[in-house]
Design a protein around this motif. Structure first.
Motif, PDB file in Angstrom:
ATOM      1  N   SER A  99       1.088  -1.462  -0.332  1.00 12.74           N
ATOM      2  CA  SER A  99       0.358  -0.037  -0.181  1.00 12.74           C
ATOM      3  C   SER A  99       0.728   0.768   0.221  1.00 12.74           C
ATOM      4  CB  SER A  99      -0.830  -0.511   0.912  1.00 12.74           C
ATOM      5  OG  SER A  99       0.188  -0.179   2.643  1.00 12.74           O
ATOM      6  N   VAL A 100       1.176   1.323  -1.222  1.00 10.13           N
ATOM      7  CA  VAL A 100       2.150   2.603  -1.252  1.00 10.13           C
ATOM      8  C   VAL A 100       2.695   3.352  -2.477  1.00 10.13           C
ATOM      9  CG1 VAL A 100       3.948   1.545   0.497  1.00 10.13           C
ATOM     10  CG2 VAL A 100       4.736   1.426  -1.592  1.00 10.13           C
ATOM     11  N   CYS A 101       2.474   4.407  -3.151  1.00 10.90           N
ATOM     12  CA  CYS A 101       2.292   5.357  -3.918  1.00 10.90           C
ATOM     13  C   CYS A 101       4.097   4.938  -4.250  1.00 10.90           C
ATOM     14  CB  CYS A 101       2.452   6.359  -3.860  1.00 10.90           C
ATOM     15  SG  CYS A 101       0.585   7.023  -3.031  1.00 10.90           S
ATOM     16  N   GLY A 102       4.394   4.806  -5.664  1.00 13.49           N
ATOM     17  CA  GLY A 102       5.226   5.094  -6.894  1.00 13.49           C
ATOM     18  C   GLY A 102       6.054   3.243  -6.474  1.00 13.49           C
ATOM     19  N   LEU A 103       6.879   2.847  -7.120  1.00 10.80           N
ATOM     20  CA  LEU A 103       8.193   2.700  -7.603  1.00 10.80           C
ATOM     21  C   LEU A 103       9.298   2.208  -6.736  1.00 10.80           C
ATOM     22  CD1 LEU A 103       7.259   1.650 -11.837  1.00 10.80           C
ATOM     23  CD2 LEU A 103       6.131   0.475  -9.370  1.00 10.80           C
ATOM     24  N   VAL A 104       9.255   3.095  -5.982  1.00  9.42           N
ATOM     25  CA  VAL A 104      10.591   2.812  -5.187  1.00  9.42           C
ATOM     26  C   VAL A 104      10.421   1.664  -3.307  1.00  9.42           C
ATOM     27  CG1 VAL A 104      12.287   4.557  -3.487  1.00  9.42           C
ATOM     28  CG2 VAL A 104      11.336   5.183  -5.666  1.00  9.42           C
ATOM     29  N   VAL A 105      10.979   0.994  -3.273  1.00 12.31           N
ATOM     30  CA  VAL A 105      11.697   0.639  -2.544  1.00 12.31           C
ATOM     31  C   VAL A 105      12.033   0.775  -1.486  1.00 12.31           C
ATOM     32  CG1 VAL A 105      11.878  -2.239  -1.874  1.00 12.31           C
ATOM     33  CG2 VAL A 105      11.534  -1.538  -4.469  1.00 12.31           C
ATOM     34  N   ARG A 106      11.121   1.162   0.139  1.00 10.85           N
ATOM     35  CA  ARG A 106      11.599   1.759   0.913  1.00 10.85           C
ATOM     36  C   ARG A 106      10.590   1.322   1.737  1.00 10.85           C
ATOM     37  NH1 ARG A 106      11.759   7.211  -1.281  1.00 10.85           N
ATOM     38  NH2 ARG A 106       9.343   7.743  -1.540  1.00 10.85           N
ATOM     39  N   ASP A 107      10.977   1.113   2.685  1.00  7.38           N
ATOM     40  CA  ASP A 107      10.467   0.802   4.493  1.00  7.38           C
ATOM     41  C   ASP A 107       8.868  -0.274   4.018  1.00  7.38           C
ATOM     42  OD1 ASP A 107      11.518   3.620   5.360  1.00  7.38           O
ATOM     43  OD2 ASP A 107      12.510   2.112   5.764  1.00  7.38           O
ATOM     44  N   ILE A 108       8.715  -1.380   3.470  1.00  8.59           N
ATOM     45  CA  ILE A 108       7.919  -2.091   3.208  1.00  8.59           C
ATOM     46  C   ILE A 108       7.837  -2.935   3.923  1.00  8.59           C
ATOM     47  CG2 ILE A 108       6.290  -3.395   1.330  1.00  8.59           C
ATOM     48  CD1 ILE A 108       7.237  -1.426  -0.924  1.00  8.59           C
ATOM     49  N   LEU A 109       6.887  -3.247   4.740  1.00  9.05           N
ATOM     50  CA  LEU A 109       6.396  -4.721   5.333  1.00  9.05           C
ATOM     51  C   LEU A 109       6.331  -5.159   4.918  1.00  9.05           C
ATOM     52  CD1 LEU A 109       7.718  -6.393   7.738  1.00  9.05           C
ATOM     53  CD2 LEU A 109       5.164  -5.657   8.649  1.00  9.05           C
ATOM     54  N   TRP A 110       6.764  -6.797   3.949  1.00  3.08           N
ATOM     55  CA  TRP A 110       5.927  -7.661   2.977  1.00  3.08           C
ATOM     56  C   TRP A 110       5.520  -8.502   3.734  1.00  3.08           C
ATOM     57  CZ3 TRP A 110       7.023  -5.364  -1.095  1.00  3.08           C
ATOM     58  CH2 TRP A 110       8.476  -4.853  -1.262  1.00  3.08           C
ATOM     59  N   GLY A 111       4.371  -9.147   2.404  1.00  2.00           N
ATOM     60  CA  GLY A 111       3.558  -9.883   2.811  1.00  2.00           C
ATOM     61  C   GLY A 111       4.116 -11.752   2.169  1.00  2.00           C
ATOM     62  N   GLN A 112       3.332 -12.346   2.328  1.00  2.00           N
ATOM     63  CA  GLN A 112       3.826 -13.721   1.795  1.00  2.00           C
ATOM     64  C   GLN A 112       3.997 -13.728   0.016  1.00  2.00           C
ATOM     65  OE1 GLN A 112       0.288 -16.167   3.045  1.00  2.00           O
ATOM     66  NE2 GLN A 112       2.535 -16.968   5.116  1.00  2.00           N
ATOM     67  N   GLY A 113       3.740 -12.616  -0.738  1.00  2.00           N
ATOM     68  CA  GLY A 113       4.119 -12.157  -1.993  1.00  2.00           C
ATOM     69  C   GLY A 113       2.934 -13.839  -2.963  1.00  2.00           C
ATOM     70  N   THR A 114       2.737 -13.509  -3.990  1.00  2.00           N
ATOM     71  CA  THR A 114       2.481 -14.880  -4.803  1.00  2.00           C
ATOM     72  C   THR A 114       3.977 -15.174  -5.747  1.00  2.00           C
ATOM     73  OG1 THR A 114       1.269 -15.776  -6.103  1.00  2.00           O
ATOM     74  CG2 THR A 114       1.402 -13.561  -6.581  1.00  2.00           C
ATOM     75  N   GLN A 115       3.785 -16.583  -6.189  1.00  2.00           N
ATOM     76  CA  GLN A 115       5.047 -17.119  -6.853  1.00  2.00           C
ATOM     77  C   GLN A 115       5.126 -16.797  -8.550  1.00  2.00           C
ATOM     78  OE1 GLN A 115       8.484 -17.283  -6.588  1.00  2.00           O
ATOM     79  NE2 GLN A 115       8.918 -17.316  -8.240  1.00  2.00           N
ATOM     80  N   VAL A 116       5.738 -16.259  -9.508  1.00  2.00           N
ATOM     81  CA  VAL A 116       5.180 -16.730 -10.869  1.00  2.00           C
ATOM     82  C   VAL A 116       7.081 -16.928 -11.247  1.00  2.00           C
ATOM     83  CG1 VAL A 116       5.434 -15.012 -13.105  1.00  2.00           C
ATOM     84  CG2 VAL A 116       3.673 -14.530 -10.898  1.00  2.00           C
ATOM     85  N   THR A 117       5.798 -17.949 -12.161  1.00  3.30           N
ATOM     86  CA  THR A 117       8.022 -19.045 -12.551  1.00  3.30           C
ATOM     87  C   THR A 117       6.998 -19.097 -14.139  1.00  3.30           C
ATOM     88  OG1 THR A 117       7.876 -20.059 -10.957  1.00  3.30           O
ATOM     89  CG2 THR A 117       8.773 -21.201 -12.514  1.00  3.30           C
ATOM     90  N   VAL A 118       7.971 -18.270 -15.000  1.00  2.00           N
ATOM     91  CA  VAL A 118       8.393 -18.557 -16.588  1.00  2.00           C
ATOM     92  C   VAL A 118       9.201 -18.844 -17.552  1.00  2.00           C
ATOM     93  CG1 VAL A 118       7.805 -16.943 -18.142  1.00  2.00           C
ATOM     94  CG2 VAL A 118       6.910 -16.163 -15.857  1.00  2.00           C
ATOM     95  N   SER A 119       8.915 -20.910 -17.936  1.00  2.00           N
ATOM     96  CA  SER A 119       9.918 -21.219 -18.204  1.00  2.00           C
ATOM     97  C   SER A 119      10.078 -21.163 -19.866  1.00  2.00           C
ATOM     98  CB  SER A 119       9.595 -22.696 -18.061  1.00  2.00           C
ATOM     99  OG  SER A 119       7.855 -22.481 -18.790  1.00  2.00           O
ATOM    100  N   SER A 120      10.971 -21.250 -20.039  1.00  2.00           N
ATOM    101  CA  SER A 120      11.477 -20.480 -21.723  1.00  2.00           C
ATOM    102  C   SER A 120      10.650 -21.616 -22.809  1.00  2.00           C
ATOM    103  CB  SER A 120      12.619 -20.098 -22.212  1.00  2.00           C
ATOM    104  OG  SER A 120      13.673 -21.648 -21.665  1.00  2.00           O
TER     105      SER A 120
END
Length: 120
Positions: A99-120
């Protein structure tokens, strides 16, 4: 407390598509002006991918995903989406929303996320 839950990741072949979802609590969604998508590839730092201003729908993207990824929102569902098309192996990463504005990474408390895997 910020409450965000990412989902929708998976494994696809290059050129494929995935749609990620970020579900927020109502309080989180109405409190913060923006929701952003970030990712972290193995061995790399987090990087900003895309974001959206939840009130007026203004979007912004990293150059690496412009034209391929689209961020959108559903205010009724307190949810932000990331539609990813024309996926490349270099898009492989764990994706997070914040829940931040912009694309700069700073002081973010990360959640679990979701994995994306792209194979060639």
């Amino acid at each position: 407390k910020v409450q965000l839950v990412e989902s929708g990741g998976g494994s696809v072949q290059a050129g494929g598509s995935l749609r990620l979802s970020c579900a927020a609590s109502r309080l989180t969604y109405v409190t913060y002006l923006c929701m952003g998508w970030f990712r972290q590839a193995p061995g790399k730092e987090h990087e900003g991918v895309a974001g959206i201003h939840t009130r007026d729908g203004t979007t912004y993207y990293a150059d690496s995903v412009k034209g391929r990824f689209t961020v959108s929102r559903d205010n009724a569902k307190n949810t932000v989406y990331l539609q990813m098309n024309s996926l490349k192996p270099e898009d492989t990463a764990r994706y997070y929303c914040a829940s931040v504005c912009g694309l700069v990474v700073r002081d973010i408390l990360w959640g679990q996320g979701t994995q994306v895997t792209v194979s060639s």
